[in-house]
Scaffold this motif. Structure first.
Motif, short mmCIF file in Angstrom:
data_model
loop_
_atom_site.label_atom_id
_atom_site.label_comp_id
_atom_site.label_asym_id
_atom_site.label_seq_id
_atom_site.Cartn_x
_atom_site.Cartn_y
_atom_site.Cartn_z
N ASP A 1 57.58 58.24 76.39
CA ASP A 1 56.76 59.45 76.55
C ASP A 1 56.17 59.51 77.96
O ASP A 1 55.00 59.20 78.18
CB ASP A 1 55.65 59.46 75.49
N LYS B 1 52.06 63.00 68.09
CA LYS B 1 53.38 62.48 67.74
C LYS B 1 53.46 62.12 66.26
O LYS B 1 52.46 61.74 65.64
CB LYS B 1 53.69 61.23 68.56
N MET C 1 58.64 61.75 67.10
CA MET C 1 58.71 60.47 67.80
C MET C 1 59.47 59.45 66.96
O MET C 1 59.13 58.28 66.88
CB MET C 1 57.29 59.99 68.15
N ALA D 1 55.50 56.52 66.66
CA ALA D 1 54.18 57.11 66.85
C ALA D 1 53.12 56.31 66.12
O ALA D 1 53.42 55.49 65.25
CB ALA D 1 54.18 58.55 66.33
N GLY E 1 53.76 57.38 72.50
CA GLY E 1 55.10 57.23 71.95
C GLY E 1 55.96 56.38 72.84
O GLY E 1 55.49 55.76 73.80
#
Length: 429
Positions: A93, A205, A243, A210, A90
């Motif tokens: 992330d 995600k 996400m 994502a 993501g």
């Protein structure tokens, strides 16, 4: 005369025509592809047949097992229970960075073999390489020793893990078969199971930033991977997370490390802290350490101490200043109101264009490049207030990053309540 057990064309036809591949066919085709007997164009055809026709649960489990069997499986001999985590990727992330030392500080061993970024999602190794001296390449002996002494390691996968997946991963990228759930799931799980941890938590995600854009697809991928784990004796839990908006404020490399350190020191953005603690709870449950409260351990500073030891063990200086960008550009709000949207994918593309990511595996990345999201959806803004900071060492990259951000955010009078960060959890049935 061929001494091979099967002919590749027969395996391709079987799947092309909607048939189920037998165990021996799967074992043979993965082994023969690894040996070079099955040609790239033949595996391309089989991958497309799988993409179009799918695989059942038993086929996927066998396919994964064959890919694991194409290489070595780490035998992690440590005194602590072992548990690993994987994210499907993501924007912003950085959760692995605070999570691994936190779970280690709670008493588990975390062998986190990670990768590099490609496209709009960042790579854990790229982030950590912004720390002066830190090295990603460790031997199996170094990994085992660090797990015993520190409890956590984040490093590159050893070359012997799932070599069939390395070949197939590159092939999928150029044949339009990346989105196949059986192939995604078996790719992820073959590497993770080969790492040798007894438990695995998957952060799957869903949203614009994502790989899986819809919750339905994310749920299918999560269930498929959890079933693979169960078939191979690895306790597996998948957490479905949002996400649609970048995680935290920092998107890039060095700035994500800095934000992770903030979290480990008891601060940091609320969403990063929330997801770190939520995933830690799931990992500790699989490790048999449910009685330990990760929120309490995080607040105590013990996770930060483990971080410092983990970084130092791999040659890094946890106290060294992180790289700073040569150029910064600020994007400001044009009107008063509330930030209604901030599209994760667009922010990821902007960070990539600023130099934080790569288009090809061999491309370099800039340690200091990225985007800082100064306001998150739901927060009030005033006209002229900074919304985003663009960081780069190449000022010429800014116009392309700004183009990516065109339409990526909006300001309104009021906004609907945001969806939860964690949508659902999928466990072994």
């Amino acid at each position: 005369m061929s001494t091979e057990a099967f002919a590749a064309i027969d395996v391709i036809r079987a799947k092309r025509d909607g048939g189920r591949l037998g165990d021996e066919q799967i074992d043979w085709v993965i082994d023969a592809y690894t040996r070079g007997v099955v040609a790239e164009e033949q595996m391309s055809a089989l991958a497309m047949a799988i993409f179009l026709r799918g695989m059942d649960t038993a086929e996927i489990a066998r396919w994964t097992g064959a890919m694991i069997g194409s290489g070595e499986r780490l035998a992690l001999k440590v005194d602590r229970p072992t548990v690993d985590k994987h994210s499907t990727g993501g924007v912003g992330d950085k959760i692995t960075l605070p999570l691994a030392p936190l779970v280690a500080a709670c008493g588990a061993a975390v062998p986190q073999l990670s990768g590099r970024g490609l496209g709009h999602t960042g790579g854990t190794l790229d982030k950590l390489e912004s720390i002066p001296g830190w090295r990603a390449a460790l031997s199996t002996e170094e990994i085992t020793r660090q797990l015993s002494e520190v409890g956590a390691v984040i490093c590159a996968a050893t070359s012997g893990l799932a070599p069939a997946d390395k070949k197939l991963y590159a092939l999928r990228d150029v044949t339009g078969t990346v989105e196949s759930i059986p192939l995604i799931a078996s790719s992820i799980m073959s590497k993770k199971i080969a790492e040798g941890a007894a438990g695995l938590v998957l952060d799957v995600k869903s949203g614009s930033g994502a790989f899986m854009k819809t919750l339905e697809d994310s749920r299918e991928l999560a269930r498929t991977m959890v079933d693979i784990g169960a078939a191979h004796g690895v306790a597996t839990t998948a957490v479905l997370t949002d996400m649609s908006v970048p995680l935290g404020q920092a998107v890039g490399n060095a700035i994500e490390v800095a934000e992770s350190v903030e979290v480990l020191r008891g601060g940091g953005p609320a969403d990063v802290v929330e997801l770190t603690v939520a995933l830690a709870r799931e990992m500790l449950a699989l490790a048999g350490l449910s009685s330990v409260d990760p929120a309490e351990v995080l607040a105590s500073g013990r996770a930060y101490e483990t971080w410092c030891r983990m970084i130092a063990a791999q040659g890094g200086d946890p106290e060294a200043p992180l790289p700073s960008p040569a150029h910064m550009h600020v994007v400001s709000a044009r009107e008063d109101g509330v930030l209604a949207t901030l599209d994760a994918y667009a922010v990821g593309i902007a960070a990539w264009r600023l130099g934080a990511g790569r288009a090809r595996k061999e491309d370099p990345v800039q340690a200091a490049a990225g985007v800082r999201c100064l306001v998150k959806p739901g927060e009030p803004v005033a006209a002229g207030q900074p919304l985003l900071e663009l960081h780069t060492d190449t000022p010429d990259a800014v116009p392309a990053a700004l183009a990516a951000l065109d339409g990526a955010y909006s300001v309104a009078d009021a906004v609907a309540e945001r969806s939860p960060l964690v949508f659902d959890t999928v466990r072994s049935s």
